[in-house]
Design a protein around this motif. Structure first.
Motif, PDB file in Angstrom:
ATOM      1  N   LEU A  37       0.860  -1.174   0.000  1.00  0.00           N
ATOM      2  CA  LEU A  37       0.000   0.000   0.000  1.00  0.00           C
ATOM      3  C   LEU A  37       0.899   1.226   0.000  1.00  0.00           C
ATOM      4  O   LEU A  37       1.686   1.434   0.928  1.00  0.00           O
ATOM      5  N   SER A  38       0.796   2.036  -1.047  1.00  0.00           N
ATOM      6  CA  SER A  38       1.724   3.158  -1.192  1.00  0.00           C
ATOM      7  C   SER A  38       1.510   4.235  -0.139  1.00  0.00           C
ATOM      8  O   SER A  38       2.470   4.845   0.326  1.00  0.00           O
ATOM      9  N   HIS A  39       0.242   4.486   0.225  1.00  0.00           N
ATOM     10  CA  HIS A  39      -0.047   5.483   1.268  1.00  0.00           C
ATOM     11  C   HIS A  39      -1.489   5.321   1.736  1.00  0.00           C
ATOM     12  O   HIS A  39      -2.259   4.534   1.178  1.00  0.00           O
ATOM     13  N   GLY A  40      -1.848   6.071   2.757  1.00  0.00           N
ATOM     14  CA  GLY A  40      -3.106   5.831   3.445  1.00  0.00           C
ATOM     15  C   GLY A  40      -4.301   6.599   2.940  1.00  0.00           C
ATOM     16  O   GLY A  40      -5.121   7.052   3.749  1.00  0.00           O
ATOM     17  N   HIS A  41      -4.469   6.758   1.634  1.00  0.00           N
ATOM     18  CA  HIS A  41      -5.627   7.429   1.068  1.00  0.00           C
ATOM     19  C   HIS A  41      -6.594   6.418   0.455  1.00  0.00           C
ATOM     20  O   HIS A  41      -6.174   5.385  -0.080  1.00  0.00           O
ATOM     21  N   PRO A  50      -5.652   9.605  10.523  1.00  0.00           N
ATOM     22  CA  PRO A  50      -6.827  10.197   9.858  1.00  0.00           C
ATOM     23  C   PRO A  50      -6.425  11.270   8.846  1.00  0.00           C
ATOM     24  O   PRO A  50      -5.837  12.288   9.216  1.00  0.00           O
ATOM     25  N   HIS A  51      -6.737  11.033   7.582  1.00  0.00           N
ATOM     26  CA  HIS A  51      -6.366  11.954   6.514  1.00  0.00           C
ATOM     27  C   HIS A  51      -7.609  12.641   5.953  1.00  0.00           C
ATOM     28  O   HIS A  51      -8.663  12.011   5.812  1.00  0.00           O
ATOM     29  N   TYR A  52      -7.469  13.914   5.586  1.00  0.00           N
ATOM     30  CA  TYR A  52      -8.599  14.713   5.114  1.00  0.00           C
ATOM     31  C   TYR A  52      -8.193  15.536   3.892  1.00  0.00           C
ATOM     32  O   TYR A  52      -7.029  15.898   3.731  1.00  0.00           O
ATOM     33  N   LYS A  75      15.224  17.393   0.737  1.00  0.00           N
ATOM     34  CA  LYS A  75      14.342  17.696  -0.391  1.00  0.00           C
ATOM     35  C   LYS A  75      14.894  18.872  -1.176  1.00  0.00           C
ATOM     36  O   LYS A  75      15.235  19.912  -0.608  1.00  0.00           O
ATOM     37  N   ILE A  76      14.957  18.712  -2.490  1.00  0.00           N
ATOM     38  CA  ILE A  76      15.392  19.823  -3.339  1.00  0.00           C
ATOM     39  C   ILE A  76      14.236  20.773  -3.616  1.00  0.00           C
ATOM     40  O   ILE A  76      14.447  21.907  -4.042  1.00  0.00           O
ATOM     41  N   ARG A  77      13.013  20.309  -3.397  1.00  0.00           N
ATOM     42  CA  ARG A  77      11.815  21.140  -3.537  1.00  0.00           C
ATOM     43  C   ARG A  77      10.933  20.941  -2.309  1.00  0.00           C
ATOM     44  O   ARG A  77      10.768  19.813  -1.831  1.00  0.00           O
ATOM     45  N   GLU A  78      10.341  22.011  -1.820  1.00  0.00           N
ATOM     46  CA  GLU A  78       9.438  21.898  -0.684  1.00  0.00           C
ATOM     47  C   GLU A  78       8.168  21.161  -1.092  1.00  0.00           C
ATOM     48  O   GLU A  78       7.707  21.268  -2.236  1.00  0.00           O
ATOM     49  N   ILE A  79       7.588  20.419  -0.155  1.00  0.00           N
ATOM     50  CA  ILE A  79       6.373  19.665  -0.416  1.00  0.00           C
ATOM     51  C   ILE A  79       5.165  20.601  -0.360  1.00  0.00           C
ATOM     52  O   ILE A  79       5.041  21.422   0.550  1.00  0.00           O
ATOM     53  N   ASP A  80       4.280  20.458  -1.338  1.00  0.00           N
ATOM     54  CA  ASP A  80       3.026  21.204  -1.356  1.00  0.00           C
ATOM     55  C   ASP A  80       1.927  20.270  -0.847  1.00  0.00           C
ATOM     56  O   ASP A  80       1.642  19.243  -1.468  1.00  0.00           O
ATOM     57  N   SER A  81       1.306  20.626   0.272  1.00  0.00           N
ATOM     58  CA  SER A  81       0.280  19.747   0.841  1.00  0.00           C
ATOM     59  C   SER A  81      -0.997  19.743   0.018  1.00  0.00           C
ATOM     60  O   SER A  81      -1.862  18.885   0.212  1.00  0.00           O
ATOM     61  N   ALA A  82      -1.147  20.706  -0.895  1.00  0.00           N
ATOM     62  CA  ALA A  82      -2.317  20.795  -1.785  1.00  0.00           C
ATOM     63  C   ALA A  82      -3.632  20.802  -1.009  1.00  0.00           C
ATOM     64  O   ALA A  82      -4.642  20.278  -1.465  1.00  0.00           O
ATOM     65  N   GLY A  83      -3.607  21.374   0.180  1.00  0.00           N
ATOM     66  CA  GLY A  83      -4.811  21.462   0.996  1.00  0.00           C
ATOM     67  C   GLY A  83      -5.124  20.221   1.797  1.00  0.00           C
ATOM     68  O   GLY A  83      -6.083  20.203   2.579  1.00  0.00           O
ATOM     69  N   LEU A  84      -4.336  19.168   1.628  1.00  0.00           N
ATOM     70  CA  LEU A  84      -4.562  17.920   2.356  1.00  0.00           C
ATOM     71  C   LEU A  84      -4.028  18.051   3.786  1.00  0.00           C
ATOM     72  O   LEU A  84      -3.049  18.749   4.037  1.00  0.00           O
ATOM     73  N   ILE A 100      -3.521  19.325  10.725  1.00  0.00           N
ATOM     74  CA  ILE A 100      -2.318  20.047  10.321  1.00  0.00           C
ATOM     75  C   ILE A 100      -1.993  19.660   8.876  1.00  0.00           C
ATOM     76  O   ILE A 100      -2.404  18.597   8.399  1.00  0.00           O
ATOM     77  N   PRO A 101      -1.282  20.519   8.138  1.00  0.00           N
ATOM     78  CA  PRO A 101      -0.945  20.201   6.750  1.00  0.00           C
ATOM     79  C   PRO A 101      -0.173  18.878   6.644  1.00  0.00           C
ATOM     80  O   PRO A 101       0.683  18.578   7.480  1.00  0.00           O
ATOM     81  N   GLU A 102      -0.506  18.118   5.639  1.00  0.00           N
ATOM     82  CA  GLU A 102       0.155  16.834   5.420  1.00  0.00           C
ATOM     83  C   GLU A 102       1.652  16.993   5.174  1.00  0.00           C
ATOM     84  O   GLU A 102       2.083  17.920   4.483  1.00  0.00           O
TER      85      GLU A 102
END
Length: 258
Positions: free
Chosen positions: A62-66, A94-96, A138-147, A156-158
């Motif tokens: 399972l790649s991730h919990g979505h 719990p993911h939203y 990380k060479i680029r910051e992670i964008d939580s994309a509202g998740l 809190i942001p993912e």
């Protein structure tokens, strides 16, 4: 190595159903692997049409919990009574989404004795390994994309610490399987430099503009063949295609050999 797409946002033929989700069946090094289980039981329906016997799967990842990657977990556990399922120890957090709608896994499956919890690195068998890369630069910051994720009673942001990547080494090729690349596709490429990458880029909400063009050119600079799908977005794929020499799209029902 043979890779068959059991579920994806699009279908290569009307015979196969499609949904927002991902499930991939892999035959490699004498092993049968299921990578993700889509959003519903559709992956199993398409598997039957494709002649894929899910009861023969040796292990699942399972790649991730979505929900769109683990929604079919219960069905897989019913169809296969022996294969372990490897998932991050954070997968059942719990993911939203941005609208604060729950998009996590079925919490009722959390205590299944079939689940094997992984940390940052986990060797399944020789040549088949899992990595979360949570501590890598990380060479680029992670964008939580509202998740978001719920911790200590608040959202809190993912940081996507529940996401992991499957690295398969076969015949001097390094093939990386990524579900959604939430930690950033350019970060992932910088960490692994694979010969082949299979998975989503999570570009589906990006405008078709110079920023996406720049991403495409940066990805093309790697000596990698890309087989993308799911959260990349079909419009974004079409936009990037002219700038990437080895970019391909995978749909439900499609099989490739690497």
């Amino acid at each position: 190595m043979k890779i068959t797409v059991l579920a994806e946002n699009t279908s290569c033929d009307s015979l196969f159903g499609c949904e927002h989700g991902l499930s991939i069946y892999i035959e490699t090094n004498g092993h049968h692997i299921l990578f993700d289980m889509g959003q519903t039981e559709l992956f199993a329906e398409n598997a039957e049409k494709l002649g894929v016997d899910l009861s023969r799967v040796d292990f699942a990842v399972l790649s991730h919990g979505h929900y769109d990657h683990g929604g079919g977990l219960k069905r897989f556990l019913q169809l296969n009574d022996k294969a372990p399922v490897y998932l991050s120890r954070y997968a059942f957090e719990p993911h939203y989404n941005a609208a604060e709608k729950y998009i996590g896994l079925d919490i009722g499956l959390k205590d299944s004795d079939r689940l094997i919890v992984t940390d940052d690195e986990h060797k399944i068998v020789e040549g088949i390994e899992l990595y979360s890369c949570n501590d890598r630069k990380k060479i680029r910051e992670i964008d939580s994309a509202g998740l978001s994720v719920e911790q200590s009673g608040r959202l809190i942001p993912e940081d996507f610490r529940h996401e992991q990547y499957l690295l398969i080494s076969e015949k001097e090729k390094r093939v990386l399987i990524s579900g959604c690349s939430h930690k950033g596709i350019l970060n992932i490429m910088d960490w692994f430099h694979p010969d082949v990458l299979v998975g989503g880029f999570h570009f589906m909400k990006m405008p078709l503009d110079d920023r996406l063009k720049a991403f495409a050119r940066e990805l093309d600079a790697f000596d990698t063949s890309y087989y993308t799908c799911h959260c990349t977005g079909t419009e974004q794929y079409a936009y990037m295609k002219p700038y990437m020499k080895k970019l391909h799209y995978l749909s439900a029902g499609q099989t490739i050999e690497i």
